[in-house]
Design a protein around this motif. Structure first.
Motif, PDB file in Angstrom:
ATOM      1  N   THR A 146       0.829  -1.205   0.000  1.00  0.00           N
ATOM      2  CA  THR A 146       0.000   0.000   0.000  1.00  0.00           C
ATOM      3  C   THR A 146       0.864   1.255   0.000  1.00  0.00           C
ATOM      4  O   THR A 146       0.583   2.210  -0.736  1.00  0.00           O
ATOM      5  CB  THR A 146      -0.939   0.006   1.217  1.00  0.00           C
ATOM      6  OG1 THR A 146      -1.730  -1.182   1.218  1.00  0.00           O
ATOM      7  CG2 THR A 146      -1.855   1.217   1.196  1.00  0.00           C
ATOM      8  N   ASN A 202     -15.145   0.579  -5.415  1.00  0.00           N
ATOM      9  CA  ASN A 202     -14.158   1.419  -4.734  1.00  0.00           C
ATOM     10  C   ASN A 202     -12.882   0.604  -4.546  1.00  0.00           C
ATOM     11  O   ASN A 202     -12.878  -0.378  -3.792  1.00  0.00           O
ATOM     12  CB  ASN A 202     -14.721   1.872  -3.385  1.00  0.00           C
ATOM     13  CG  ASN A 202     -13.765   2.784  -2.630  1.00  0.00           C
ATOM     14  OD1 ASN A 202     -12.622   2.984  -3.014  1.00  0.00           O
ATOM     15  ND2 ASN A 202     -14.239   3.335  -1.524  1.00  0.00           N
ATOM     16  N   PRO A 203     -11.771   0.966  -5.184  1.00  0.00           N
ATOM     17  CA  PRO A 203     -10.550   0.149  -5.082  1.00  0.00           C
ATOM     18  C   PRO A 203      -9.986   0.077  -3.669  1.00  0.00           C
ATOM     19  O   PRO A 203      -9.309  -0.885  -3.318  1.00  0.00           O
ATOM     20  CB  PRO A 203      -9.575   0.865  -6.032  1.00  0.00           C
ATOM     21  CG  PRO A 203     -10.099   2.265  -6.151  1.00  0.00           C
ATOM     22  CD  PRO A 203     -11.581   2.146  -6.045  1.00  0.00           C
ATOM     23  N   TYR A 206     -10.668  -3.091  -1.352  1.00  0.00           N
ATOM     24  CA  TYR A 206      -9.837  -4.291  -1.452  1.00  0.00           C
ATOM     25  C   TYR A 206      -8.570  -4.162  -0.603  1.00  0.00           C
ATOM     26  O   TYR A 206      -8.095  -5.151  -0.034  1.00  0.00           O
ATOM     27  CB  TYR A 206      -9.495  -4.543  -2.920  1.00  0.00           C
ATOM     28  CG  TYR A 206     -10.723  -4.712  -3.782  1.00  0.00           C
ATOM     29  CD1 TYR A 206     -11.328  -5.956  -3.913  1.00  0.00           C
ATOM     30  CD2 TYR A 206     -11.310  -3.622  -4.424  1.00  0.00           C
ATOM     31  CE1 TYR A 206     -12.468  -6.117  -4.692  1.00  0.00           C
ATOM     32  CE2 TYR A 206     -12.453  -3.771  -5.196  1.00  0.00           C
ATOM     33  CZ  TYR A 206     -13.032  -5.016  -5.322  1.00  0.00           C
ATOM     34  OH  TYR A 206     -14.167  -5.173  -6.075  1.00  0.00           O
ATOM     35  N   SER A 226      -7.864  -9.069  -3.354  1.00  0.00           N
ATOM     36  CA  SER A 226      -7.208  -7.897  -2.767  1.00  0.00           C
ATOM     37  C   SER A 226      -5.772  -7.769  -3.276  1.00  0.00           C
ATOM     38  O   SER A 226      -5.324  -6.680  -3.652  1.00  0.00           O
ATOM     39  CB  SER A 226      -7.209  -7.997  -1.240  1.00  0.00           C
ATOM     40  OG  SER A 226      -8.516  -7.936  -0.724  1.00  0.00           O
ATOM     41  N   ALA A 229      -5.788  -6.663  -6.856  1.00  0.00           N
ATOM     42  CA  ALA A 229      -6.125  -5.241  -6.972  1.00  0.00           C
ATOM     43  C   ALA A 229      -4.900  -4.372  -6.697  1.00  0.00           C
ATOM     44  O   ALA A 229      -4.633  -3.405  -7.420  1.00  0.00           O
ATOM     45  CB  ALA A 229      -7.256  -4.885  -6.011  1.00  0.00           C
ATOM     46  N   THR A 232      -2.416  -4.748  -9.636  1.00  0.00           N
ATOM     47  CA  THR A 232      -2.895  -4.033 -10.824  1.00  0.00           C
ATOM     48  C   THR A 232      -2.710  -2.532 -10.681  1.00  0.00           C
ATOM     49  O   THR A 232      -2.241  -1.852 -11.611  1.00  0.00           O
ATOM     50  CB  THR A 232      -4.382  -4.348 -11.068  1.00  0.00           C
ATOM     51  OG1 THR A 232      -4.544  -5.759 -11.217  1.00  0.00           O
ATOM     52  CG2 THR A 232      -4.890  -3.640 -12.318  1.00  0.00           C
ATOM     53  N   PHE A 233      -3.048  -2.000  -9.510  1.00  0.00           N
ATOM     54  CA  PHE A 233      -2.905  -0.569  -9.255  1.00  0.00           C
ATOM     55  C   PHE A 233      -1.440  -0.144  -9.335  1.00  0.00           C
ATOM     56  O   PHE A 233      -1.107   0.878  -9.941  1.00  0.00           O
ATOM     57  CB  PHE A 233      -3.481  -0.244  -7.879  1.00  0.00           C
ATOM     58  CG  PHE A 233      -3.395   1.208  -7.499  1.00  0.00           C
ATOM     59  CD1 PHE A 233      -4.086   2.173  -8.219  1.00  0.00           C
ATOM     60  CD2 PHE A 233      -2.613   1.622  -6.438  1.00  0.00           C
ATOM     61  CE1 PHE A 233      -4.014   3.512  -7.879  1.00  0.00           C
ATOM     62  CE2 PHE A 233      -2.530   2.959  -6.081  1.00  0.00           C
ATOM     63  CZ  PHE A 233      -3.229   3.899  -6.805  1.00  0.00           C
TER      64      PHE A 233
END
Length: 253
Positions: A146, A202-203, A206, A226, A229, A232-233
């Protein structure tokens, strides 16, 4: 790979972080403590448990994610915006380093700062509630991913922004609302069925769901989705940064 260049950028950014310790460190910790007082004490006294977890403990992953995303984005954007603002970005572009090395230096520093603040907030949370983390490796992995992904997003924002107002526009008007609506203070299973479907677009859902799973072993969406996601982001952000340096968009002005 020019490790010396990466190390120089990284050390410069980390030094700036410790020079502004009050703004960079103490402020988010105090803000998060206030969230615990308001949501944990005031609202938590009216909500006993959420899926078998006390409400005060349930909101800890969401609060950490809120701070981590905000700090990673803010540090990532300001780190690259400032050299663009004063003109030293041209020295980076003319030096024998490529876009990946520049990105690693700035994004690595921004992610480290956000990670540091996230761990401190986790330690602070223990003064308010009892927390038992079921899967420490998964928790650290989700936090690192993150931090890196939102530092990359901040890096893109810093290049896009043409003034200090635009620098704060997306974090305040986009990221913060998405975090609040992404299940940081509640489980999306508590929403009506139609709104649950909307929430899945809403991303941030995840990210918070996977992070909460590492604490309590429960998630609103499957853990594999999750991770997909986040991957990918992160990939999309890297692709955008590659395109920016390839074309010189917002850099050679």
């Amino acid at each position: 790979m020019n490790l010396h260049a990466i190390k120089a950028i990284y050390r410069f950014e980390m030094t700036r972080f410790f020079r502004t310790l009050l703004q960079s460190f103490i402020s988010p910790v105090v803000s998060t403590s206030l969230y615990f007082v308001v949501f944990g004490a005031a609202i938590g006294s009216r909500i006993d448990q959420v899926e078998g977890v006390s409400y005060g403990a349930f909101i800890v992953p969401g609060l950490i994610m809120l701070s981590v995303m905000q700090q990673a984005t803010s540090n990532g954007s300001f780190g690259i915006y400032f050299p663009k603002f004063i003109g030293t970005i041209y020295e980076h572009l003319s030096a024998p380093i490529n876009f990946l090395e520049i990105t690693l230096g700035y994004v690595g520093a921004a992610a480290t700062k956000a990670m540091f603040i996230g761990l401190v907030i986790l330690a602070t949370a223990n003064f308010f509630v009892d927390i038992e983390i079921q899967n420490w490796p998964a928790m650290l992995a989700f936090m690192v991913l993150t931090c890196v992904s939102f530092a990359l997003l901040g890096f893109i924002i810093g290049i896009w922004a043409s003034n200090f107002e635009q620098l704060q526009l997306i974090p305040l008007l986009v990221i913060t609302p998405l975090v609040f609506l992404g299940g940081s203070f509640y489980s999306i299973s508590m929403l009506p069925e139609n709104w649950q479907t909307v929430a899945l677009f809403n991303p941030v859902v995840y990210l918070i769901s996977g992070f909460r799973w590492s604490f309590f072993g429960m998630a609103d969406v499957p853990i594999g989705i999750s991770l997909l996601a986040i991957a990918t982001f992160t990939g999309l952000c890297l692709a955008v940064i590659w395109w920016i340096f390839r074309t010189g968009w917002r850099l050679r002005q």
